[in-house]
Design an enzyme around this catalytic site. Sequence first.
Site, mmCIF file in Angstrom:
data_model
loop_
_atom_site.group_PDB
_atom_site.id
_atom_site.type_symbol
_atom_site.label_atom_id
_atom_site.label_comp_id
_atom_site.label_asym_id
_atom_site.label_seq_id
_atom_site.Cartn_x
_atom_site.Cartn_y
_atom_site.Cartn_z
ATOM 1 N N PRO A 161 0.849 -1.209 0.000
ATOM 2 C CA PRO A 161 0.000 0.000 0.000
ATOM 3 C C PRO A 161 0.879 1.251 0.000
ATOM 4 O O PRO A 161 1.620 1.492 0.949
ATOM 5 C CB PRO A 161 -0.798 -0.124 1.305
ATOM 6 N N ASP B 211 5.900 3.561 1.341
ATOM 7 C CA ASP B 211 5.179 2.421 1.909
ATOM 8 C C ASP B 211 4.357 2.924 3.090
ATOM 9 O O ASP B 211 4.911 3.297 4.133
ATOM 10 C CB ASP B 211 6.194 1.362 2.346
ATOM 11 N N HIS B 212 3.031 2.919 2.946
ATOM 12 C CA HIS B 212 2.166 3.496 3.985
ATOM 13 C C HIS B 212 2.054 2.614 5.221
ATOM 14 O O HIS B 212 1.480 3.038 6.236
ATOM 15 C CB HIS B 212 0.768 3.766 3.409
ATOM 16 N N ARG B 213 2.570 1.410 5.161
ATOM 17 C CA ARG B 213 2.571 0.568 6.360
ATOM 18 C C ARG B 213 3.552 1.099 7.401
ATOM 19 O O ARG B 213 3.409 0.829 8.602
ATOM 20 C CB ARG B 213 2.952 -0.870 5.995
#
Length: 469
Positions: free
Chosen positions: A271, A441-443
């Site tokens: 994501p 990386d939105h994590r």
Amino acid sequence: MAHLLHTPFLPSSSSTAHRRSSATSGSRRPPPSAGVVRAKIREIFMPALSSTMTEGKIVSWVKSEGDKLSKGESVVVVESDKADMDVETFYDGYLAAIMVDEGGVAAVGAPIALLAENEDEIEQAKSKAQSPSSSSFSAPAPPPPPAAAAVEAQPDKAPAKAVAAAPALASTHPASEGGKRVVASPYAKKLAKELKVELGRIVGTGPLGRIVAKDVEAFAASGAAAAAPAAATPALVASKSGGGVELGSVVPFTTMQSAVSRNMVESLGVPTFRVGYTITTDALDALYKKIKSKGVTMTALLAKATALALVKHPVINSSCRDGNSFTYNSSINIAVAVAIEGGLITPVLQDADKVDVYTLSRKWKELVDKARAKQLQPNEYSTGTFTLSNLGMFGVDRFDAILPPGTGAIMAVGSSQPTVVATKDGRIGMKNQMQVNVTADHRVIYGSDLAQFLQTLSQIIEDPKDLTF
């Protein structure tokens, strides 16, 4: 660094049968006498030349069947997902049987040849290579289409003869017999490009007709390179586009393109989000003009500025691989995307925060030369912790980049262009500005993280005094 072929023992059929009978009878196997000689046949496996490599293509066999090999000697040139590499052997012996021909593809860990300890075992090794269990590992590349098919498509007889005559020159080339690719050492390829020499017109003197550097130099010195090639036939010209591409043809991926494809598909599972920022580059442009004569490149300046910003925002330099945790990387290694023939590669400027910009520039030029000659070692392209992709030299003002697997962020850099802006005193002025877009990386990385990182980067670029220390 040379890569070595892993070659475990393959027991001979006689010794296998002896163990089986001993195990059945339950009797204890007596120790072998000093005069007994057992077969020692080793499988030569396709080595893993990078962490992302799943298969390799045989560019050329440096040695032929029956040749004697010494430990550490080059045996085969393998095209990995990023480079062509000479592969060496761990052991002394004889190259008994080649199981994957030039142009063939094999999975990492699959046997590509057999190594016999002595000449007496060569025939036995060949028998093993021809057995169904051994041949199943080989995955040769599909054969080229017959030349006759191309001739039948032409309505006129005269052009057909000209087309048929064209491969005649190539067929005399020992390293490209049978329509295979021209086989040359990486340095010879680089030299040929510099000297503007066509490799297809050179007869190689290396093993199996492989073109080496001295062949290129000799050909260039002879003046033969200056001879104009024969004019293409109208039939061939008509079937190609302005870029020399055969229209309507289906082209299989190269090993490098296959690796890029896999990585791009893998990245879809992460994501991501994107944040853009406008940076004024007047001060950076002035610094570049001042120190350009000392060999400093704009790529090195951007890499240095990015690395200094990452020092203050380590989460942007982090990576998440398992989806359950992330790592604050201990080094700041800036990977920079470079377009090369047949694909894309990301040479890495390691410890860019600790190395001065002059050394970074020299290192960058070295890495680019090695990348274009397909001589990069795995640690020179697979250790990046943050990636830069710069299309500014093409006049592109903004674009988005796809996040490489295993990293936290990639920054797309556009061109610096004169822009009308409002000054602090309320007047209208002109400044050079560039757009940067970061994909993350939105994590692991959040919007505020990227915003703060870009603010810091902007401050460093707009006041670049720290870049030259």
